[in-house]
Structure formats: structure tokens, C-alpha cells
Scaffold this active site. Structure first.
Site, PDB file in Angstrom:
ATOM      1  N   LYS A 206      28.462  43.533  30.302  1.00 34.88           N
ATOM      2  CA  LYS A 206      29.004  43.951  29.002  1.00 34.88           C
ATOM      3  C   LYS A 206      29.935  42.871  28.447  1.00 34.88           C
ATOM      4  CE  LYS A 206      31.627  47.733  26.842  1.00 34.88           C
ATOM      5  NZ  LYS A 206      32.814  46.981  26.444  1.00 34.88           N
ATOM      6  N   ASP A 276      37.378  43.391  40.991  1.00 37.56           N
ATOM      7  CA  ASP A 276      38.459  42.736  41.736  1.00 37.56           C
ATOM      8  C   ASP A 276      37.991  42.316  43.119  1.00 37.56           C
ATOM      9  OD1 ASP A 276      40.133  43.291  39.590  1.00 37.56           O
ATOM     10  OD2 ASP A 276      40.872  45.162  40.450  1.00 37.56           O
TER      11      ASP A 276
END
Length: 491
Positions: A206, A276
Site C-alpha cells: 500500500k 517492525d
């Protein structure tokens, strides 16, 4: 000689990563929900537990620490209770806080998630987004030599909260690259010029679409072209795009095609913080000098682990090794007690029966082989505790062992019936057994009727102690005596 994956991952211990970005607190309100509110069509949650974790760049630090790296952080947080909590959590992880400061000009960001039956129902954020001051960037610039001293990699975690302005990122990237230090970036927004000169950027699909101003990227070639455009326009060496169920794609600047790495299948519970984990694992792999294909593969595996957990979780080296074993990679049988504790937990969750036995195994002989075969028959997985050299010297005297601990472990590792090996330095395996909590403990019949170290603990936790037949006339002491009789002083 082939380097096992465990040995490769152990290289993370020598790496120090400088992390800069948007640090925040993740608050979780966890409870149960059994009804809809009469006031509005929303569930009523009965909160039973509240807990906090490091979020944003802080979650990257958690992931790096879980993988064994040393850490230095650059951050500004509020001079408030949440800021103090954040600093305290980083300190507990052993992070170097020399370049962390609290200031009243900043409000510490807090994301609060409401969970019911481990499902997230709602999130609300408390924050005041503002760019980091030029004064703080200049203060860091004046300390650049000490800031980058001993640093192996730089990781920039951009959540768009103002910590990574163009001025800050330019300073950190330029200083790092001038010193030959790699820079990985978890990007935010559409302006990738602020990351110019970085080694790797890790957008999700995205974010890649938004960065090139497209409505969608429907083909593999379109994804390749978008990643190549961002690399070329911003002098970024690699673009590593995470693609959910399609895994990830790596584009090297100027390369004629991208490389695709399929997702590692696992049940998805919560995708929070998976990005992360990807950048943390990739950063350490890259810093350790792994081939790029292995960096991507291990980052993929690490991500598969955290999405199978609730909340912003972390992956450990032991968990990564376990997944790779399931995928058919060679297993290292020799583990630390801490690593084996994780393995045993996973085995128990899978319904496996764990058997434990122990000994010195100095001059391995047919009697030992018979004992291992009998022990393995009591369960699914056999763990063997092995006395260290120092332990044997205390028990058997200064002339033992005949064979050193590394050679003993290597020999035992070659035995098919042995699944895992662990060295222990105490005179008895009591502490080790309490750490591992096996289902069955096995000793020779010469121990029957005697107090067995760890035996009461095993029984108290629902396990049992089994006594097995020993091969008569076979012992290390007897073998040594036979050699001395045969060769005398000439040996």
C-alpha cells in the site's frame, strides 16, 4: 564446512544498531465481551488486564533486543509520565540512552487498543504531531563521532509523527554512509527523497502504491517498475516491499527484475508490528553480512512468527530456528538451557512427550547407546544433559574427562536417537530439569531406591521417573582400566 543457521544468528550478539524514529507507548486494555451496549450498537468490554509495551520505533528496539543485538537510540519524548515509562522500558532492554531526552515541548504518543477474547475492537491515539527541532538535530550533529562510534547498522523507523524530518534523516543517512554503515528505513508518506542514500527501504505494498502516486499496482511488472523508480529517483540501493499473503519482493536499483520471497505459512492472529519485525530481522542479517536472499528469508520467517501472536510481539532466534526446522532445514541439536526451554514449550503445545536423561558420557560406549535407545522409547523427543568439563573434574577428579566437552557433544550429536543436547555446569541436573520440566526422567537401575536429582520436581509436575537396565561390564572407568592394563606405561 557448512555454517548452521544457529551459528549465523549468533553473530547478532556482536552487532550494535542505532535506532532513530517515532517512539511511542502501546497500551492494551484486555478483557471479555458478552453483550452489546444498550446505549449504542457497540460491544461492552469487561476490562480484566491493562498492560503497556514499547510501540513504533520502540517496538523495533524490542525486536532487535529479542534477536540479541545491542542498541543505541536517538529520541525525544515528552517530559511526562508516559515519556518516563518509555525511557524506563528502553533502559530495561539495555539500550544506550545517551542520545535520548525528555522535553516539555513534546507530548509522548500513546496508542490504546481495546481487546476482547484476544481480538482488537478499538484503537484510540493520544498524540501531538510536530517536527523535531533543528536545535536537536544540530546538537546531534556536534556529537556525530560519538553517536556513530561502534555502530554497525542504522535503522530509521518513520511513523510520520515528526521525529524523522528531512533534516534529521539527511543527517543520519549521510553520516552513516560516510562511515560505511548501512541504513535501513521503514518509510512513511510519499516523499522518499528524505531517505535519499539509504541502503534499504521496506514499504508495504500500500505504501509503495502511494509513494509512486498510483491507484493500484495490478501486475508483477508494475510492482517492479514502481520499486525501481523509487530506487533510481532517490538513490536507494534496495526496495524491500512486504506484500502480506504474497510474502515480499526485493528490488535492487538498476536490476532487470525483482526477487520474490513467498510467505511462510502460519496462522495469522494479529499483524500488529509485523513490519517492525521484518526490518529488525533484515537489518541484523544485513549487518552480519548474510546473503540478501537469506536476509529476506529470515525476515519472512520472523514475520510469520509475530503474526501468530497477539499484539506487537517479537520473534526470538530460537523460534526462527524452530520454524526453519519445520521447513526441513538442518537442526542443530546442541542448545543452551534458555533456548531449550522455548523448544520444550513448543513441543508440549504440540502434544509431544519430552524425555530427559543425563550423564558425563566420557568415552561414549555401547552402554550409553543402549541407554539412549531405552530412554527414547518412553516418549517422542529425547533431551540429553551433558556434564561440562569443570563439572566432571569436581565429581571424578582432575584427570577426567578423557574427552573434552565439545568433542563429547559432537559425538553425541551424531546419534539418531538423541534429539537435543544441553551442557550443564552444576554437579547435578536439578536446575536444568526445573528449567525444562520434562515429562519423563530416565536413570539407570543402579539409582533405583535412591534420591535422584530432579526426580521429585518431575513427579510434582505430573511427570514420572523411569529406571532402565544397564549393559553389564561397560563403563568409562572399566574401559580406562582395561587400556591401562593392556598398555601400562607405554601408553
Amino acid at each position: 564446512m557448512t555454517i548452521r543457521i544457529e551459528e549465523r544468528l549468533a553473530q547478532f550478539d556482536r552487532l550494535t544498531v542505532l535506532v532513530a524514529g517515532d517512539f511511542m507507548i502501546d497500551q492494551y486494555l484486555s478483557g471479555t465481551s458478552t453483550r452489546i451496549s444498550p446505549e449504542a450498537p457497540v460491544p461492552v468490554v469487561h476490562i480484566k488486564k491493562t498492560f503497556f509495551r514499547l510501540g513504533g520505533a520502540g517496538n523495533v528496539v524490542r525486536n532487535l533486543a529479542a534477536l540479541g543485538a545491542k542498541l543505541r537510540v536517538v529520541l525525544e519524548v515528552g517530559d511526562d509520565a508516559n515519556g518516563a515509562m518509555l525511557i524506563g522500558e528502553l533502559a530495561q532492554l539495555g539500550a544506550d540512552l545517551t542520545y535520548a531526552r525528555q522535553t516539555p515541548q513534546v507530548c509522548t504518543s500513546v496508542k490504546t487498543r481495546v481487546l476482547a477474547q484476544n481480538q482488537q475492537l478499538l484503537r484510540f491515539d493520544e498524540e501531538d504531531i510536530r517536527p523535531v527541532s533543528s536545535e536537536w538535530v544540530e546538537a546531534l550533529r556536534l556529537q556525530a563521532d560519538s553517536l556513530f562510534s561502534g555502530i554497525d547498522m542504522v535503522l530509521l523507523s518513520d511513523y510520520g509523527k515528526g521525529a524523522l524530518t528531512s533534516e534529521m534523516t539527511a543527517f543520519l543517512i549521510n553520516e552513516a554512509t560516510s562511515r560505511g554503515i548501512g541504513v535501513t528505513v521503514d518509510p512513511k508518506g510519499t516523499d522518499y527523497s528524505k531517505y535519499a542514500g539509504a541502503t534499504v527501504c521496506t514499504p508495504n505494498l500500500k505504501e509503495l502504491i502511494e509513494a509512486v502516486g498510483a491507484d493500484r499496482l495490478e501486475t508483477e511488472d508494475a510492482i517492479y517498475q514502481a520499486a525501481e523508480t523509487l530506487c533510481r529517483q532517490n538513490n536507494i540501493e534496495y526496495m524491500l516491499t512486504t506484500r502480506s499473503e504474497k510474502g515480499m519482493s526485493l528490488q535492487r536499483k538498476g536490476a532487470a527484475q525483482k526477487q520474490d520471497f513467498p510467505v511462510v505459512s502460519k496462522e495469522v492472529i494479529d499483524v500488529t508490528g509485523a513490519g517492525d519485525t521484518v526490518i529488525a530481522a533484515f537489518t541484523l542479517c544485513y549487518g552480519a553480512g548474510f546473503p540478501l536472499e537469506l536476509c529476506c528469508k529470515l525476515a519472512n520467517v520472523a514475520a510469520s512468527i509475530v503474526v501468530s501472536k497477539t499484539g506487537a510481539a517479537t520473534a526470538t532466534r530460537e523460534e526462527i530456528c524452530a520454524v526453519l526446522e519445520d521447513m526441513g532445514h538442518e537442526r542443530c541439536k546442541i542448545r543452551t538451557a534458555d533456548a531449550l526451554r522455548t523448544v520444550v514449550k513448543q513441543l508440549h503445545e504440540a502434544g509431544k512427550r519430552v524425555v530427559f536423561t543425563n550423564g558425563c558420557f566420557d568415552l561414549v560406549h555401547a552402554g550409553h547407546i543402549s541407554s539412549f535407545r531405552q530412554a527414547k522409547a518412553f516418549g517422542d523427543v529425547l533431551i540429553v544433559g551433558v556434564n561440562s568439563d569443570d563439572s566432571i573434574r569436581r565429581i571424578k577428579g582432575p584427570r577426567r574427562p578423557i574427552v573434552g566437552q565439545q568433542a563429547r557433544l559432537a559425538l553425541l550429536e551424531a546419534l539418531d536417537m538423541v534429539d537435543y543436547l544441553v551442557l550443564f555446569d552444576e554437579d547435578t541436573p536439578q536446575t536444568l530439569i526445573e528449567q525444562l520440566c520434562p515429562d519423563v526422567m530416565v536413570k539407570g537401575k543402579d539409582w533405583e531406591g535412591k534420591s535422584v536429582a530432579g526426580g521429585e520436581f518431575v513427579r510434582a509436575h505430573g511427570g514420572r521417573v523411569e529406571f532402565i537396565e544397564l549393559e553389564q561390564g561397560l563403563s568409562t572407568t572399566q574401559i580406562i582400566e582395561q587400556v591401562l592394563r593392556a598398555y601400562g606405561e607405554s601408553i
